[in-house]
Every structure is written in structure tokens, then in C-alpha cells.
Design a protein around this motif. Structure first.
Motif, short mmCIF file in Angstrom:
data_model
loop_
_atom_site.label_atom_id
_atom_site.label_comp_id
_atom_site.label_asym_id
_atom_site.label_seq_id
_atom_site.Cartn_x
_atom_site.Cartn_y
_atom_site.Cartn_z
N VAL A 1 0.87 -1.18 0.00
CA VAL A 1 0.00 0.00 0.00
C VAL A 1 0.90 1.23 0.00
O VAL A 1 1.47 1.59 1.01
N THR A 2 1.03 1.85 -1.13
CA THR A 2 1.88 3.04 -1.25
C THR A 2 1.09 4.12 -1.96
O THR A 2 0.85 4.05 -3.16
N GLY A 3 0.68 5.14 -1.21
CA GLY A 3 -0.08 6.22 -1.79
C GLY A 3 -1.53 5.88 -2.03
O GLY A 3 -2.33 6.71 -2.45
N ASP A 4 -1.93 4.61 -1.82
CA ASP A 4 -3.31 4.20 -2.00
C ASP A 4 -3.98 4.15 -0.64
O ASP A 4 -3.36 4.32 0.39
N ARG A 5 -5.29 3.89 -0.66
CA ARG A 5 -6.05 3.89 0.59
C ARG A 5 -6.61 2.51 0.88
O ARG A 5 -7.29 1.92 0.03
N PHE A 6 -6.28 2.00 2.05
CA PHE A 6 -6.94 0.80 2.57
C PHE A 6 -8.05 1.31 3.49
O PHE A 6 -7.78 1.94 4.50
N THR A 7 -9.30 1.07 3.11
CA THR A 7 -10.44 1.72 3.77
C THR A 7 -11.39 0.71 4.36
O THR A 7 -11.76 -0.27 3.70
N ILE A 8 -11.80 0.95 5.61
CA ILE A 8 -12.78 0.10 6.26
C ILE A 8 -14.00 0.94 6.62
O ILE A 8 -13.95 2.16 6.69
N ARG A 9 -15.13 0.25 6.86
CA ARG A 9 -16.37 0.90 7.28
C ARG A 9 -16.72 0.41 8.68
O ARG A 9 -16.59 -0.76 9.00
N THR A 10 -17.20 1.33 9.49
CA THR A 10 -17.63 1.01 10.85
C THR A 10 -18.62 2.07 11.31
O THR A 10 -18.56 3.21 10.83
N ALA A 11 -19.51 1.71 12.21
CA ALA A 11 -20.48 2.68 12.69
C ALA A 11 -19.82 3.78 13.50
O ALA A 11 -20.28 4.92 13.50
N SER A 12 -18.74 3.45 14.18
CA SER A 12 -18.07 4.43 15.04
C SER A 12 -16.57 4.33 14.83
O SER A 12 -15.95 3.32 15.20
N ALA A 13 -15.99 5.36 14.22
CA ALA A 13 -14.55 5.36 14.01
C ALA A 13 -13.80 5.38 15.34
O ALA A 13 -12.67 4.91 15.44
N ALA A 14 -14.46 5.91 16.38
CA ALA A 14 -13.84 5.94 17.71
C ALA A 14 -14.00 4.62 18.45
O ALA A 14 -13.35 4.40 19.48
N GLY A 15 -14.88 3.75 17.96
CA GLY A 15 -15.07 2.45 18.59
C GLY A 15 -15.81 2.49 19.92
O GLY A 15 -15.63 1.61 20.76
#
Length: 309
Positions: free
Chosen positions: A89-103
Motif C-alpha cells: 500500500v503506497t499512496g493508496d487507501r486501505f479503507t474500512i467501514r464502521t459505525a463508530s470510528a472511535a469504537g
């Protein structure tokens, strides 16, 4: 004879003897200085390696925590991982989804019906006359977790069976009771009006999740490697540097129907069951303008399961 013997006893060192001693002392001094430099350089390099290892652990801890929360209370039809690039992963985005980014989340323990005339106010005082009818009080499952929320926080309420929102709006924490496990939220009158509802009942088991002041549903968390730094970004806001001195961030996806994959997962991200994360960094071989013996490379690997897929 006595006078000649006395003269011989009073003789000093010759020039040759002095030169020999000076040469020997110089050799000893050079050996000591060489040993000192080697010891100093080794200590400096070790400091750089220790700092690098700490950076690797910090980056892995952040990534692991967020991957484990991927898919948490995410609406149906949204994969836990929204962007799974090939490695590295160089310059690209590894993206996840979650209801709360703060957890952070709270489970509602009692059914609570809200109407435009709902009046639940500061605990334990009764409702003041003519007060704001936009608030509602909820009893939650953990008094300790209430302490993780602050007045002014933005939250959403999600129903776990289908990860839907009974009211598709954000609410604001106006007060909390950490002793009795209660929290007061505002914004219901406007939410009911927006959805043309006379009332809404939030059921025991519904979950209050901490979000931010954006309208992102669900929240997104991006990780990317740029200029030797692992960056973390929530909901397309400003990125925060998690760790520096990183040369490589490699992701290997463990799929339902195959042991692992590093590419070709764009069309079947819903089949990702775990992510093998390998982070590599290099300790700087230069310090204060001095060159030390070679760069030191360290790496850390962890297999992280998706808990909410």
C-alpha cells in the motif's frame, strides 16, 4: 669516580625514548577513541532501532484495532472493507467501514418512546416548565461506558438485527449519569419532523454509537503510506500520522474460498475474513551528521480477523 657516578644517575630521558613513549601513548589513545566511537555508534543505532520497533508496534496496534471493528453496526449491503488495494500500500487507501470510528458504543436497556413533546432533562432534577422538548433520556447497559461520552458528542442510534437507524439523524449528548448508567440526547423533535413521524420507540438492545459531526453513514477509516509515514484518516477529514520511518505496508487478504490473496479482491471484498498485515521500517543510519554502520531493518506481522462481517 664518585662524581662521574652521580652524573650518570642524574641523566634524563633521551629524545628517542620520549618519541617512543609518545608513539605508544598515541596508539593507546587511538585504540581507546576507536572503542569509544564504536560503543557510541552502537548505542545511537540501538536507540534508532528501539524507536523503530515502537513505531511498528504503534502502527500495528492502530491498524489491528480498526480492522477488528470493521463492519461494526454497518448497514446491510456495505462491506466491512470498502477499498482493498493490492500490496504494498503506497499512496493508496486501505479503507474500512464502521459505525463508530472511535469504537465507542452503548446498549439501550429499556424501551424508550420519543415524541415531539418528550421532556427528559438533567438527572435527577424534574423537567423545568417550558423547557426544551427535544431531549430524551436513555438507560444503558454499562454505567462505566457512559463515562466515555462527553456533552456535545455526536451519536447515532442503530438497531442491530438489520443495522438500520430507527431515526436517520444524528443526536447530541447533552448530559450523562455515570452512577445510574443514563444518558440524555437531544435532536429528536427535528428528527421526527424530518421523517414525518409522530413518535419513535427505541427498543432494548438498540445501540448508541459515537460518531462525529459529519453525515457519513457508516464512518470510514483510511490507512495509507506516504513519505515513510503511516497515516490514518477518519471520514475524509485531515489525516493523522500514526508512525514514521515505515518503508512498506503490505496487506494479504484471507478469503472464504482461498487461503490468501493480495490482489483481485475488489469484486469480492465481502469474502475477506482476515487480513495479514506486514509493516516494515528502517532505522536511520545517520545521526547528527555522523554515519553509522548500515541501516537496520525491522518488520512486524499480524493476522487480524474481521469480527463483524
Amino acid at each position: 669516580m664518585k662524581r662521574n657516578s652521580q652524573k650518570r644517575e642524574e641523566r634524563g630521558f633521551t629524545l628517542v625514548e620520549i618519541l617512543i613513549v609518545m608513539a605508544m601513548m598515541g596508539l593507546v589513545t587511538m585504540a581507546i577513541m576507536s572503542l569509544y566511537r564504536n560503543t557510541r555508534d552502537s548505542a545511537y543505532t540501538q536507540d534508532e532501532v528501539v524507536e523503530l520497533q515502537q513505531n511498528l508496534r504503534i502502527a500495528m496496534d492502530h491498524i489491528a484495532r480498526d480492522i477488528r471493528m470493521a463492519g461494526f453496526m454497518v448497514p446491510m449491503g456495505n462491506t466491512p472493507i470498502s477499498n482493498a488495494p493490492s500490496n504494498p500500500v503506497t499512496g493508496d487507501r486501505f479503507t474500512i467501514r464502521t459505525a463508530s470510528a472511535a469504537g465507542r458504543s452503548l446498549r439501550i436497556d429499556d424501551d424508550t418512546t420519543v415524541t415531539p413533546a418528550s421532556e427528559e432533562y438533567v438527572i435527577p432534577q424534574p423537567s423545568p416548565p417550558g423547557g426544551d422538548a427535544n431531549k430524551a433520556r436513555f438507560t444503558v447497559g454499562s454505567a462505566a461506558m457512559v463515562d466515555l461520552f462527553e456533552a456535545g458528542d455526536f451519536v447515532r442510534i442503530i438497531r442491530p438485527p438489520n443495522q438500520s437507524q430507527p431515526l436517520s439523524s444524528q443526536f447530541v449528548v447533552t448530559n450523562r449519569d455515570t452512577v445510574n448508567g443514563r444518558i440524555i440526547l437531544s435532536g429528536f423533535s427535528a428528527a421526527l419532523t424530518a421523517e414525518s413521524k409522530a413518535n419513535e420507540t427505541f427498543k432494548s438492545g438498540d445501540v448508541i454509537v459515537l460518531t462525529d459531526d459529519t453525515v457519513n453513514v457508516p464512518n470510514t477509516i483510511e490507512y495509507f503510506l506516504e513519505a515513510g509515514e503511516v497515516n490514518r484518516r477518519e471520514n475524509s477529514q485531515g489525516a493523522q500520522v500514526v508512525a514514521s520511518g515505515i518503508t512498506s505496508l503490505v496487506l494479504t487478504y484471507l478469503m472464504d474460498d482461498s487461503p490468501e490473496a493480495t490482489a483481485g479482491v475488489a469484486s469480492n471484498r465481502d469474502e475477506i475474513k482476515a487480513v495479514r498485515v506486514t509493516i516494515t521500517g528502517t532505522a536511520d543510519s545517520f545521526r547528527e551528521g555522523q554515519f553509522f554502520a548500515g541501516d537496520k531493518t525491522r518488520s512486524i506481522t499480524n493476522v487480524i480477523m474481521l469480527r463483524n462481517r
